[in-house]
Structure formats: C-alpha cells, structure tokens
Design a protein around this motif. Sequence first.
Motif, short mmCIF file in Angstrom:
data_model
loop_
_atom_site.label_atom_id
_atom_site.label_comp_id
_atom_site.label_asym_id
_atom_site.label_seq_id
_atom_site.Cartn_x
_atom_site.Cartn_y
_atom_site.Cartn_z
N TYR A 143 -13.21 16.78 -22.69
CA TYR A 143 -14.34 16.52 -21.79
C TYR A 143 -15.66 16.94 -22.40
CZ TYR A 143 -17.48 17.94 -17.91
OH TYR A 143 -18.56 18.14 -17.09
N VAL A 144 -15.65 18.08 -23.11
CA VAL A 144 -16.91 18.64 -23.60
C VAL A 144 -17.59 17.70 -24.61
CG1 VAL A 144 -15.95 19.97 -25.54
CG2 VAL A 144 -17.96 20.85 -24.30
N CYS A 145 -16.82 16.76 -25.18
CA CYS A 145 -17.42 15.83 -26.14
C CYS A 145 -18.37 14.84 -25.47
CB CYS A 145 -16.34 15.09 -26.93
SG CYS A 145 -15.49 16.17 -28.09
N HIS A 200 -17.51 21.26 -30.43
CA HIS A 200 -18.29 22.42 -30.00
C HIS A 200 -19.76 22.04 -29.88
CE1 HIS A 200 -15.33 25.83 -31.36
NE2 HIS A 200 -14.89 25.11 -30.35
N PRO A 201 -20.35 22.20 -28.71
CA PRO A 201 -21.79 21.93 -28.60
C PRO A 201 -22.59 22.78 -29.60
CG PRO A 201 -20.81 22.18 -26.42
CD PRO A 201 -19.76 22.58 -27.41
N ARG A 202 -23.66 22.16 -30.12
CA ARG A 202 -24.53 22.87 -31.07
C ARG A 202 -25.68 23.56 -30.32
NH1 ARG A 202 -25.49 17.89 -35.39
NH2 ARG A 202 -23.39 17.90 -36.28
N SER A 208 -13.24 24.13 -21.05
CA SER A 208 -14.18 24.98 -21.78
C SER A 208 -13.81 24.97 -23.26
CB SER A 208 -14.11 26.42 -21.26
OG SER A 208 -14.80 27.28 -22.13
N CYS A 209 -14.80 24.80 -24.13
CA CYS A 209 -14.47 24.75 -25.56
C CYS A 209 -14.19 26.13 -26.12
CB CYS A 209 -15.58 24.05 -26.34
SG CYS A 209 -16.98 25.10 -26.76
N GLY A 210 -14.54 27.17 -25.38
CA GLY A 210 -14.18 28.52 -25.78
C GLY A 210 -15.18 29.22 -26.67
N GLN A 211 -16.30 28.56 -26.97
CA GLN A 211 -17.27 29.19 -27.87
C GLN A 211 -17.91 30.44 -27.28
OE1 GLN A 211 -20.34 27.21 -30.56
NE2 GLN A 211 -19.84 25.59 -29.13
N CYS A 212 -18.30 30.35 -25.99
CA CYS A 212 -18.98 31.53 -25.43
C CYS A 212 -18.13 32.23 -24.38
CB CYS A 212 -20.37 31.19 -24.87
SG CYS A 212 -20.75 29.50 -24.53
N PRO A 254 -18.83 34.09 -21.65
CA PRO A 254 -19.04 33.93 -20.20
C PRO A 254 -18.37 32.68 -19.65
CG PRO A 254 -21.10 34.50 -21.29
CD PRO A 254 -20.11 34.21 -22.38
N CYS A 255 -18.41 31.59 -20.39
CA CYS A 255 -17.79 30.36 -19.93
C CYS A 255 -16.27 30.44 -20.09
CB CYS A 255 -18.36 29.17 -20.71
SG CYS A 255 -17.52 27.61 -20.41
N ARG A 256 -15.83 30.88 -21.26
CA ARG A 256 -14.38 30.89 -21.55
C ARG A 256 -13.64 31.82 -20.60
NH1 ARG A 256 -14.37 33.10 -26.64
NH2 ARG A 256 -14.14 35.12 -25.63
N ALA A 305 -25.75 32.79 -19.13
CA ALA A 305 -25.29 33.23 -20.45
C ALA A 305 -24.47 32.18 -21.19
CB ALA A 305 -24.48 34.51 -20.30
N SER A 306 -24.34 31.00 -20.63
CA SER A 306 -23.53 29.97 -21.30
C SER A 306 -24.43 29.04 -22.11
CB SER A 306 -22.73 29.17 -20.27
OG SER A 306 -21.74 29.98 -19.69
N LYS A 307 -23.83 28.49 -23.14
CA LYS A 307 -24.61 27.73 -24.11
C LYS A 307 -24.87 26.29 -23.70
CE LYS A 307 -23.95 26.49 -28.98
NZ LYS A 307 -23.09 26.81 -30.13
N CYS A 308 -23.90 25.67 -23.05
CA CYS A 308 -24.08 24.24 -22.74
C CYS A 308 -23.88 23.99 -21.24
CB CYS A 308 -23.12 23.37 -23.57
SG CYS A 308 -21.49 23.17 -22.85
N GLY A 309 -24.04 22.73 -20.87
CA GLY A 309 -24.00 22.35 -19.48
C GLY A 309 -22.71 22.72 -18.78
N LEU A 310 -21.57 22.74 -19.50
CA LEU A 310 -20.32 23.04 -18.81
C LEU A 310 -20.38 24.42 -18.17
CD1 LEU A 310 -16.73 22.21 -19.99
CD2 LEU A 310 -17.24 24.35 -18.85
N GLY A 311 -20.73 25.43 -18.96
CA GLY A 311 -20.79 26.79 -18.42
C GLY A 311 -21.98 27.00 -17.49
FE1 SF4 Z 1 -18.20 25.79 -24.88
FE2 SF4 Z 1 -20.02 27.61 -24.19
FE3 SF4 Z 1 -20.30 25.03 -23.44
FE4 SF4 Z 1 -18.45 26.60 -22.33
S1 SF4 Z 1 -20.67 26.84 -22.18
S2 SF4 Z 1 -18.14 24.49 -23.06
S3 SF4 Z 1 -17.76 27.85 -24.07
S4 SF4 Z 1 -20.36 25.84 -25.54
#
Ligand code: SF4
Length: 552
Positions: free
Chosen positions: A314-316, A332-334, A475-479, A481-483, A519-525
């Motif tokens: 989904y994150v793609c 992984h979102p940049r 969740s892609c697991g990068q950050c 707070p989201c993971r 604290a999350s990097k992209c829209g998902l979190g």
């Molecule tokens: Fe990945 Fe962070 Fe975006 Fe969640 S908020 S999907 S962990 S980059």
Amino acid sequence: QLAERHARKRSALIPILQTVQRDYGEVSQFAMQHIADVLGLHAADVYSVATFYQFINTAPKGKFIIRLSRDMSSMMKGAKTVARQLENDLGIKFGQTTPDGMFTLEWTSCIGMNYQAPAMLINNEVFSNLTPQRAHLIIEDCLQGFRAHRPTLGKIGETYSSALTYSSHEADAGLRNALAMSPAEVAGEVGAAGIRGRGGAGFPTGTKWKLAAEAKGEFKYIVCNADEGEPGTFKDRIILSRYADLVFEGMTIAAYAVGAREGLIYLRAEYTFLRPQLEAALEARRQNGLLGNAILGREGFDFDIRLHMGAGAYVCGEETALIESLEGRRGHPRNRPPYPIDVGLNGMPTVVNNVETLASVSCILGRGAAWFSSIGTERSKGFKLFSVSGDCTRPGVYEFPWGITVEQLLETVGGGNAKAVQVGGYSGQLIPASQFDRRLAYEDLGIGGSVIVYGQDRDMLDVAENYFEFFVDESCGQCTPCRDGNVKLLEGIRALRQGKCTSRYLNELISLCETIQVASKCGLGQLSPNILIAINRHFRDEILARPVVGQH
Ligand code: SF4
C-alpha cells in the motif's frame, strides 16, 4: 533478458523476482542468491526486497492462492462467513496451505472491488459478490481444473452508476490540440483549468508540470501512479478498464509539456488482470503513431510508455515510495525535499500523476481550460470521480462536480440513513451525520475519491479495529512511532472492544495518536490515527457507554 534490458541495474530486481515466481511458483533462497549474483547485489539485499512485498512468495504456496479482501466494505457484507466456508471446504486456516499443495488461504488488504463486496483474488482472477455458496462452488471449480470450467458466478461485472464525462471525449483531440501549442502553453492551459491532483494530495497539476519543465536533468520521466491502494477506492480501475487511452494520452501530453521521453505506469499487483488489455492498448498506440518516435508526425517528439507491475504494498502509493520501488528497492518513502520533480526516478526530474488526473488532462486539452474551470467551485475545479461502497443501496463509481454536499451524494447512492461516512479512504476523515451538510471540495473535504457509508447499526470500534489492522500490516516500518504506535493503538482498540474502557485510557490512546501524527515521516503514520481521533470526538459517549469489564 530482464537484467540485460535494465543494463544489469537493480531496477530489474522486482520484474526478475516476479518472473521467477511466475515460472517456479516461488522465489527460493537459491534463486535469490543467483539473482543477486546476476545484478551484482548482496543476497541479503535481494531477500530484504523480496520479503517486503506481499505478492512475492519467498516460501512455497498453493497452486491456487486465495486472497480474501478484508476491507471494511467486505467485512460489512459478510466476508467472515465466506472465510469460514473457505476454511471448512479446504480444511485449513487463513495463512495455511493445504497438504496437497493446491490451495493457500490469505487475507489481503483492499483489492478495489468494494462495490461488489465481499471479493477475493484467486491468483490474478477476481471473484466478487461472494456468498458462502458461491465460494463453495468456486472451490469446486478450482478442483475440477479452473480453466476448463471457469466460474461464472461473482465475476467482476462492470456497473456504472452515473455517465462519465470521459465517455464523450473525442479520441486524442487533447493530444492534437496540445501539439498545436508550445510546451509552456500546454502547462499553462492545465494550470488555467485549475485541476489539482486526483490522488488525494491535491497539488495543482499545472504548477507541477511547469516546475518539472524548468527542472534540469539529462532525462525526465512521466510516471502514472496506478497503485490505487487506499481502501474503498476503485475509480482508477474503472478508468483503466474503460478509458485507458485517455490515461496514455494524458501521459503523452505531460511528456510534451515537460520534455520527457519515457513514461511508466506503476500498476498495483491486485490489478494484474488488466495487464494484457493495457499492453495491447499501448501497442495499438505505437502502431498508430501515438507513441514512439515523431509522435503524430512531430519530429523530435519521441515518447513511449512501459508498464511496471507493483508487488503488493500500500505504501507504494506514496510517490517517493513508488519511485523507490521502480528502482528495485523496498517501498520506503523518502525524505522531502528534494521533490520528485527535481530528483525523482534515477535521480532525474519526474512527474508523478494519478490515473484520474491524467485522464482528466486529456479532456482539458480536448475541450479547453475554460470549460473545465467552469465546473466545480472557486478552489476545486472540474468534475471528480467517487468510489462509493458500504451501507448504501447503489454502490458504484459516480461522477460529480466538486462542491456537492455529503448529503447530496448519499441521496444519490441510496445511503440516506447513514450514521457516518468515511471520505478519502482509511487515511481520510470520518464525517458524522450531524455534518452531512459539509461539501466535497478543497475548501472543505478535498478527497482522493473513496466514500464508505456506515449505517446506523455499525459499531465504530469495529471500524477502527479494521483500519488499524490495515495500518499495522502496511506500515513500511521505517519510523518507530508508525511501526510500533499503530500496533499499540490496535491493542488499545481491542481492549476498548473487550470493555476495558475508561475515560482515562481513551485519553491515553488519543495522546498516543497525536504523537504518531507529529513524529511519522509519511502520510500513512501522519494520518492513520485520524479514525480514532474522529471516533473519540464524535462517538465518545457511545464508546464510554459500553460496560466496563475491569480496569485497564
Ligand atoms: Fe513507513 Fe514511517 Fe511512512 Fe509509517 S510513517 S509508512 S513507518 S515512512
């Protein structure tokens, strides 16, 4: 061959993994080591990518992989009873494969069939409008050979709930008109139309094209984001099924405006069944001089489009994650900036536009910016497609001008007695009945196109649990707070559902929501906590009225 075509670059990695899987049923560790050697990568790197994507099998699975959609519309329409039937028929639980290696049962996120829910994929085939009886027949059919005796029940079937402007577009009129202008004039016309990106973010398309035209780069790319993964959204699939030429035309117009020579369509894995017809349509355009060298006789204007299959993530759908995936990496979102219009695919300026945006651009160039901007509202120009599902009598794809109210939409789709409506997918907003006079427009509710209707009897904690199961999976697991935060919220909602509910505990969960958002990097979190915040705001009394079963 794929490695050679990609000059042994890692951008070949995902197509190679998909080819190996198609030919051997799985991507074994031996295969991953060999692929790593061919591409000059470390085997761990290949493993890391292969295991990121849901539709790449790194362990043996059944001949028939059954993926039952667990989007909220499917759950409301009886997906659990279908699931029980499948488990009984096959003698396995979800996540398992039958001992004879014939069937694997899995839950999956939304497959874009919400208006005909429940729905499932068997390999790449879609089966919708499922009932336990139909599921039973389909399993029997698989056992009898599948191909020899194809199921006729519950297939996709296209139903439209309103006439779409696209159907009246004169073929390639937009492209011909564009070529009569300078590239800057084309970007100016799109800007004058006032169209904003239809994927959800709403960035002005004309501005994006102008900036990409000005960006410096040896190459430029046009990427069509056909990774329609937001649960409850299926409008792009309808466009690609019926009006794919409009999308290709829009990509070609974009290429002319910004000076690109190469286009890619990133098509979500769940829509693999569309691939043959899209490939055929692209080839027909090449034969007709609408793709390739000197398009429509214009010397120096060369552009072609290639189809790239997503692999189930989904994150793609986030544009920088999509670019990472195109380059053969985990999605992984940049960090942004830099934005893709400056540093995108392979480090080059890249325009990423949604399917609906590109199709609409063809109409704009065909009929003129003044026509398009005369529709809609001050800040939301044009017509818009909405994918409507859930508790309504007429689910489907609807076209409306921007600016209609939620109430007007509900009247059209037969959802008059709704308790709440989710607009913009799981990441969007939950609108309670007291706010149905709100308008679908960027001035108020600017959304990507998903509308899920919840009837009076729906338990909003059921809804929230379903959403967080999705976010935890995706969740892609990068950050952190989201993971980890979404896992904690899911546990919290389950605790609430079990009656371990106090005002203090609910407040703690809301506080966690706010932390995840900032604290999350992209829209998902950043957006996943929306649903719990909305339920707390609009349905707090309902939650706290549940009987408390002990302290939490
Ligand atoms: Fe990945 Fe962070 Fe975006 Fe969640 S908020 S999907 S962990 S980059």
